[in-house]
Design a protein around this motif. Sequence first.
Motif, PDB file in Angstrom:
ATOM      1  N   CYS A 115     -12.204  17.972  26.507  1.00 53.10           N
ATOM      2  CA  CYS A 115     -12.854  18.579  25.555  1.00 53.10           C
ATOM      3  C   CYS A 115     -12.668  20.376  25.877  1.00 53.10           C
ATOM      4  CB  CYS A 115     -14.212  18.110  24.900  1.00 53.10           C
ATOM      5  SG  CYS A 115     -15.034  17.911  26.717  1.00 53.10           S
ATOM      6  N   GLY A 116     -12.830  20.317  26.801  1.00 53.64           N
ATOM      7  CA  GLY A 116     -13.238  21.499  27.619  1.00 53.64           C
ATOM      8  C   GLY A 116     -11.965  22.303  26.532  1.00 53.64           C
ATOM      9  N   PHE A 117     -10.639  22.098  27.011  1.00 57.11           N
ATOM     10  CA  PHE A 117     -10.003  22.459  25.429  1.00 57.11           C
ATOM     11  C   PHE A 117      -9.754  22.934  24.651  1.00 57.11           C
ATOM     12  CE2 PHE A 117      -5.768  22.872  23.792  1.00 57.11           C
ATOM     13  CZ  PHE A 117      -4.850  24.097  24.213  1.00 57.11           C
ATOM     14  N   LEU A 118     -10.135  22.182  23.820  1.00 53.83           N
ATOM     15  CA  LEU A 118      -9.974  22.094  22.278  1.00 53.83           C
ATOM     16  C   LEU A 118     -11.454  22.832  22.612  1.00 53.83           C
ATOM     17  CD1 LEU A 118      -9.165  20.606  19.787  1.00 53.83           C
ATOM     18  CD2 LEU A 118     -11.541  18.925  20.185  1.00 53.83           C
ATOM     19  N   ARG A 119     -12.677  22.891  22.917  1.00 52.78           N
ATOM     20  CA  ARG A 119     -13.503  23.676  22.321  1.00 52.78           C
ATOM     21  C   ARG A 119     -13.158  24.639  22.725  1.00 52.78           C
ATOM     22  NH1 ARG A 119     -19.621  23.759  25.198  1.00 52.78           N
ATOM     23  NH2 ARG A 119     -20.641  25.255  23.766  1.00 52.78           N
ATOM     24  N   SER A 120     -12.701  25.464  23.535  1.00 56.80           N
ATOM     25  CA  SER A 120     -12.224  26.651  23.900  1.00 56.80           C
ATOM     26  C   SER A 120     -11.112  27.555  23.000  1.00 56.80           C
ATOM     27  CB  SER A 120     -11.112  26.724  25.315  1.00 56.80           C
ATOM     28  OG  SER A 120     -10.121  27.852  25.373  1.00 56.80           O
ATOM     29  N   LEU A 121     -10.042  26.155  22.138  1.00 57.85           N
ATOM     30  CA  LEU A 121      -9.874  26.036  20.726  1.00 57.85           C
ATOM     31  C   LEU A 121     -10.164  26.829  19.378  1.00 57.85           C
ATOM     32  CD1 LEU A 121      -6.499  25.806  19.938  1.00 57.85           C
ATOM     33  CD2 LEU A 121      -7.378  23.737  19.584  1.00 57.85           C
ATOM     34  N   LYS A 122     -11.596  26.072  20.057  1.00 57.16           N
ATOM     35  CA  LYS A 122     -12.630  26.105  18.642  1.00 57.16           C
ATOM     36  C   LYS A 122     -12.795  27.844  18.854  1.00 57.16           C
ATOM     37  CE  LYS A 122     -12.828  21.356  17.294  1.00 57.16           C
ATOM     38  NZ  LYS A 122     -13.952  20.671  16.647  1.00 57.16           N
ATOM     39  N   GLU A 123     -13.848  28.008  19.649  1.00 62.86           N
ATOM     40  CA  GLU A 123     -14.398  28.858  19.337  1.00 62.86           C
ATOM     41  C   GLU A 123     -13.694  29.972  20.623  1.00 62.86           C
ATOM     42  OE1 GLU A 123     -18.029  28.314  21.452  1.00 62.86           O
ATOM     43  OE2 GLU A 123     -18.411  25.840  20.784  1.00 62.86           O
ATOM     44  N   GLU A 124     -12.949  30.176  21.315  1.00 56.56           N
ATOM     45  CA  GLU A 124     -12.468  32.114  21.575  1.00 56.56           C
ATOM     46  C   GLU A 124     -11.414  31.846  20.849  1.00 56.56           C
ATOM     47  OE1 GLU A 124     -13.305  31.435  25.619  1.00 56.56           O
ATOM     48  OE2 GLU A 124     -11.792  30.333  25.971  1.00 56.56           O
ATOM     49  N   ALA A 125     -10.322  31.128  20.093  1.00 54.84           N
ATOM     50  CA  ALA A 125      -8.893  31.613  19.323  1.00 54.84           C
ATOM     51  C   ALA A 125      -9.975  31.433  18.363  1.00 54.84           C
ATOM     52  CB  ALA A 125      -8.089  30.895  19.915  1.00 54.84           C
ATOM     53  N   ARG A 127      -9.458  28.262  16.373  1.00 54.64           N
ATOM     54  CA  ARG A 127      -8.152  27.640  15.372  1.00 54.64           C
ATOM     55  C   ARG A 127      -9.085  26.268  15.968  1.00 54.64           C
ATOM     56  NH1 ARG A 127      -3.531  30.766  15.406  1.00 54.64           N
ATOM     57  NH2 ARG A 127      -1.774  28.937  15.369  1.00 54.64           N
ATOM     58  N   GLU A 128      -8.678  25.576  14.812  1.00 49.63           N
ATOM     59  CA  GLU A 128      -8.698  24.224  14.209  1.00 49.63           C
ATOM     60  C   GLU A 128      -8.053  23.413  14.747  1.00 49.63           C
ATOM     61  OE1 GLU A 128     -12.221  22.508  13.650  1.00 49.63           O
ATOM     62  OE2 GLU A 128     -13.387  24.398  13.876  1.00 49.63           O
ATOM     63  N   PRO A 129      -7.973  21.687  15.309  1.00 46.78           N
ATOM     64  CA  PRO A 129      -6.411  21.547  15.928  1.00 46.78           C
ATOM     65  C   PRO A 129      -5.838  20.383  14.784  1.00 46.78           C
ATOM     66  CG  PRO A 129      -8.878  20.259  16.129  1.00 46.78           C
ATOM     67  CD  PRO A 129      -9.235  21.497  16.202  1.00 46.78           C
ATOM     68  N   GLN A 149      -6.042  14.395  23.045  1.00 48.00           N
ATOM     69  CA  GLN A 149      -7.539  15.031  22.975  1.00 48.00           C
ATOM     70  C   GLN A 149      -6.806  15.242  20.721  1.00 48.00           C
ATOM     71  OE1 GLN A 149     -11.351  15.750  23.836  1.00 48.00           O
ATOM     72  NE2 GLN A 149     -10.458  15.771  21.373  1.00 48.00           N
ATOM     73  N   LEU A 150      -5.974  15.795  21.392  1.00 50.18           N
ATOM     74  CA  LEU A 150      -5.477  16.662  20.359  1.00 50.18           C
ATOM     75  C   LEU A 150      -4.912  15.209  19.579  1.00 50.18           C
ATOM     76  CD1 LEU A 150      -3.369  19.704  21.836  1.00 50.18           C
ATOM     77  CD2 LEU A 150      -5.261  20.187  20.068  1.00 50.18           C
ATOM     78  N   ALA A 151      -4.545  14.978  19.880  1.00 47.24           N
ATOM     79  CA  ALA A 151      -3.714  13.746  18.419  1.00 47.24           C
ATOM     80  C   ALA A 151      -4.708  12.668  17.829  1.00 47.24           C
ATOM     81  CB  ALA A 151      -2.893  12.446  19.876  1.00 47.24           C
ATOM     82  N   VAL A 152      -6.475  12.770  18.413  1.00 47.41           N
ATOM     83  CA  VAL A 152      -7.815  11.536  17.946  1.00 47.41           C
ATOM     84  C   VAL A 152      -7.953  13.369  17.240  1.00 47.41           C
ATOM     85  CG1 VAL A 152      -7.328  10.251  19.348  1.00 47.41           C
ATOM     86  CG2 VAL A 152      -8.835  12.363  19.928  1.00 47.41           C
ATOM     87  N   SER A 153      -7.355  14.324  17.093  1.00 48.97           N
ATOM     88  CA  SER A 153      -7.865  15.523  16.954  1.00 48.97           C
ATOM     89  C   SER A 153      -7.384  15.848  15.736  1.00 48.97           C
ATOM     90  CB  SER A 153      -7.942  16.762  17.641  1.00 48.97           C
ATOM     91  OG  SER A 153      -9.118  16.021  18.625  1.00 48.97           O
TER      92      SER A 153
END
Length: 295
Positions: A115-125, A127-129, A149-153
């Motif tokens: 979820c740390g990667f996912l949050r970085s993706l959303k908040e810093e880049a 981008r939604e997966p 994480q991405l597979a379930v997103s």
Amino acid sequence: MAYGDERCLTGTTGVLGVIGDPIGHSLSPAMQNAALEALGLDYIYVPFHVSPLNVKEAIAGMKALGIRGLNVTIPHKVAVIDYIDEIEPVAGLIGAVNTISNEGGYLVGYNTDACGFLRSLKEEANREPQGQRITIVGAGGSARAIGFQLAVSEVDHLVIANRTKSSALALAEEIGGKTRCSTVGIGLDELESYLPATDILINTTSLGMYPQVDTMPPVECGKLPASALVCDIVYNPSETLLLKKAAACGLPTLPGLGMLVYQGAAALEIWLQVNPPIDVMKAVVKRELAKRSTS
Ligand SMILES: NC(=O)c1ccc[n+]([C@@H]2O[C@H](COP(=O)([O-])OP(=O)(O)OC[C@H]3O[C@@H](n4cnc5c(N)ncnc54)[C@H](OP(=O)(O)O)[C@@H]3O)[C@@H](O)[C@H]2O)c1
């Protein structure tokens, strides 16, 4: 907690920590203690060097000593699962736990790397997966966490490219089998042909990591679409050779520091239900990394 401006441990100070082998290199104590101090919380975060032979005893000790929360790092992320009481569903899919919460003697395991990667993706880049075509380079522990994480997103599909092709095939098959995500595993020699259909590329190999800063995975950035986001989870150096090449091609980039900080922040949220000071945590990690690259 404090006498004057001094931080001081008392009989009511709560204990958090990290277990690993080795542990001396971990950035988490500096980052988490700075966060606890900024939040004015009566907690201390301690590094514990735990050998693989003592994982069971360490987790029993967590209960016995009333340690509120532990992060778990290499090589214990899989082994601890046998000794906790419950595992959060995505961590269960990944099969690895990096955060344990002690809920009054009942231990719950999470995977905040994912979820740390996912949050970085959303908040810093920004981008939604959802609907994205993802290419992950690497098939090790972090590829596994990010991949599940991405597979379930609700990504569109997932390509896993690895030096050892059999590991890429096995991980792709496992993720595809346990989620509804379409996946494919390939060798690094096949990567180039998948680049034009990639929206987000993520390097999860150690290529580019200090001191091997002149190395990078075989990604021809010019073959990626102009809007493709290039992520590198390597955080030392903060801008890897891959990210430099991507930026030179005009592509947006996402460094690994955010994932590191957000995985720690997510652990603090789980343990203490607080809003972690992300800027303080980032500044401490940058300061510690700068010290290390000059020492
Ligand atoms: N930002 C963060 O919060 C964060 C969190 C975790 C990890 N990381 C970083 O991510 C990196 C990987 O960590 P991990 O735990 O996933 O490691 P890991 O489980 O050991 O996996 C390493 C991966 O790198 C590949 N690899 C290693 N050397 C290579 C080379 N010379 N050429 C091509 N591929 C190579 C391996 O391929 P084979 O299967 O062929 O060996 C494997 O896929 C590390 O640099 C780590 O610092 C960052």
